[in-house]
Motif scaffolding. Structure first.
Motif, PDB file in Angstrom:
ATOM      1  N   ARG A 134     -22.779 -35.176 -24.518  1.00 32.86           N
ATOM      2  CA  ARG A 134     -22.093 -33.911 -24.773  1.00 32.86           C
ATOM      3  C   ARG A 134     -23.070 -32.829 -25.181  1.00 32.86           C
ATOM      4  NH1 ARG A 134     -17.104 -36.451 -28.132  1.00 32.86           N
ATOM      5  NH2 ARG A 134     -16.082 -37.415 -26.384  1.00 32.86           N
ATOM      6  N   GLU A 178     -24.820 -31.221 -22.420  1.00 30.73           N
ATOM      7  CA  GLU A 178     -23.994 -30.357 -21.588  1.00 30.73           C
ATOM      8  C   GLU A 178     -23.769 -28.987 -22.226  1.00 30.73           C
ATOM      9  OE1 GLU A 178     -20.402 -32.504 -20.898  1.00 30.73           O
ATOM     10  OE2 GLU A 178     -21.452 -34.177 -19.957  1.00 30.73           O
ATOM     11  N   VAL A 179     -24.161 -28.824 -23.490  1.00 29.47           N
ATOM     12  CA  VAL A 179     -23.957 -27.548 -24.177  1.00 29.47           C
ATOM     13  C   VAL A 179     -24.908 -26.510 -23.596  1.00 29.47           C
ATOM     14  CG1 VAL A 179     -24.130 -26.328 -26.377  1.00 29.47           C
ATOM     15  CG2 VAL A 179     -23.201 -28.643 -26.307  1.00 29.47           C
ATOM     16  N   ARG A 180     -24.370 -25.346 -23.266  1.00 34.36           N
ATOM     17  CA  ARG A 180     -25.204 -24.255 -22.762  1.00 34.36           C
ATOM     18  C   ARG A 180     -25.428 -23.279 -23.904  1.00 34.36           C
ATOM     19  NH1 ARG A 180     -24.250 -19.320 -19.475  1.00 34.36           N
ATOM     20  NH2 ARG A 180     -26.284 -18.851 -18.610  1.00 34.36           N
ATOM     21  N   PRO A 182     -24.184 -21.489 -28.990  1.00 30.28           N
ATOM     22  CA  PRO A 182     -23.507 -22.310 -27.973  1.00 30.28           C
ATOM     23  C   PRO A 182     -22.459 -21.464 -27.244  1.00 30.28           C
ATOM     24  CG  PRO A 182     -23.480 -23.391 -30.130  1.00 30.28           C
ATOM     25  CD  PRO A 182     -23.977 -21.995 -30.334  1.00 30.28           C
ATOM     26  N   GLU A 183     -22.428 -21.584 -25.935  1.00 31.15           N
ATOM     27  CA  GLU A 183     -21.508 -20.771 -25.137  1.00 31.15           C
ATOM     28  C   GLU A 183     -20.056 -20.974 -25.590  1.00 31.15           C
ATOM     29  OE1 GLU A 183     -21.224 -19.527 -20.492  1.00 31.15           O
ATOM     30  OE2 GLU A 183     -21.420 -21.667 -20.921  1.00 31.15           O
ATOM     31  N   HIS A 184     -19.704 -22.212 -25.940  1.00 33.81           N
ATOM     32  CA  HIS A 184     -18.322 -22.472 -26.365  1.00 33.81           C
ATOM     33  C   HIS A 184     -17.986 -21.722 -27.652  1.00 33.81           C
ATOM     34  CE1 HIS A 184     -19.151 -25.244 -29.746  1.00 33.81           C
ATOM     35  NE2 HIS A 184     -20.171 -25.644 -29.023  1.00 33.81           N
ATOM     36  N   ALA A 185     -18.998 -21.463 -28.519  1.00 33.27           N
ATOM     37  CA  ALA A 185     -18.755 -20.720 -29.765  1.00 33.27           C
ATOM     38  C   ALA A 185     -18.371 -19.272 -29.459  1.00 33.27           C
ATOM     39  CB  ALA A 185     -19.984 -20.769 -30.663  1.00 33.27           C
ATOM     40  N   HIS A 192     -16.802 -18.276 -26.719  1.00 32.04           N
ATOM     41  CA  HIS A 192     -15.425 -18.323 -26.201  1.00 32.04           C
ATOM     42  C   HIS A 192     -14.424 -18.514 -27.338  1.00 32.04           C
ATOM     43  CE1 HIS A 192     -16.728 -18.155 -22.072  1.00 32.04           C
ATOM     44  NE2 HIS A 192     -17.527 -19.192 -22.257  1.00 32.04           N
ATOM     45  N   GLU A 193     -14.747 -19.389 -28.292  1.00 29.57           N
ATOM     46  CA  GLU A 193     -13.856 -19.614 -29.437  1.00 29.57           C
ATOM     47  C   GLU A 193     -13.709 -18.340 -30.269  1.00 29.57           C
ATOM     48  OE1 GLU A 193     -15.218 -22.944 -31.730  1.00 29.57           O
ATOM     49  OE2 GLU A 193     -15.096 -24.291 -30.000  1.00 29.57           O
ATOM     50  N   ARG A 196     -11.541 -15.898 -28.348  1.00 35.76           N
ATOM     51  CA  ARG A 196     -10.153 -16.368 -28.337  1.00 35.76           C
ATOM     52  C   ARG A 196      -9.489 -16.049 -29.673  1.00 35.76           C
ATOM     53  NH1 ARG A 196     -11.064 -21.595 -27.309  1.00 35.76           N
ATOM     54  NH2 ARG A 196     -11.628 -21.092 -25.187  1.00 35.76           N
TER      55      ARG A 196
END
Length: 69
Positions: free
Chosen positions: A9, A12-14, A53-56, A58-59, A62
């Motif tokens: 995992r 996979e983090v960008r 982190p890219e997901h951060a 997006h979070e 959101r």
């Protein structure tokens, strides 16, 4: 969870630079630094710079949408 699962995992983090985050969010780099220092946006310190982190991103966005809606 085993070590190999967490390693997969993490690989996979960008990670984005502060400049890339600023471009995605359409804000200044200083705004991104403020968000990181305040703890509102997760980041990892690499030497003297930060990687987000890219997901951060997006979070965060959101959450910002749900606050204004």
């Amino acid at each position: 969870m085993t070590g190999s699962q967490s390693d997969g995992r993490l690989s996979e983090v960008r990670f984005l630079t502060v400049a890339e985050v600023a471009a995605v969010m359409r804000v200044s780099k200083m705004t991104v630094y403020r968000l990181v220092h305040s703890g509102e946006l997760a980041a990892v310190r690499v030497g003297r710079s930060f990687r987000v982190p890219e997901h951060a991103v997006h979070e965060y966005l959101r959450g910002a949408f749900s606050e204004t809606a």
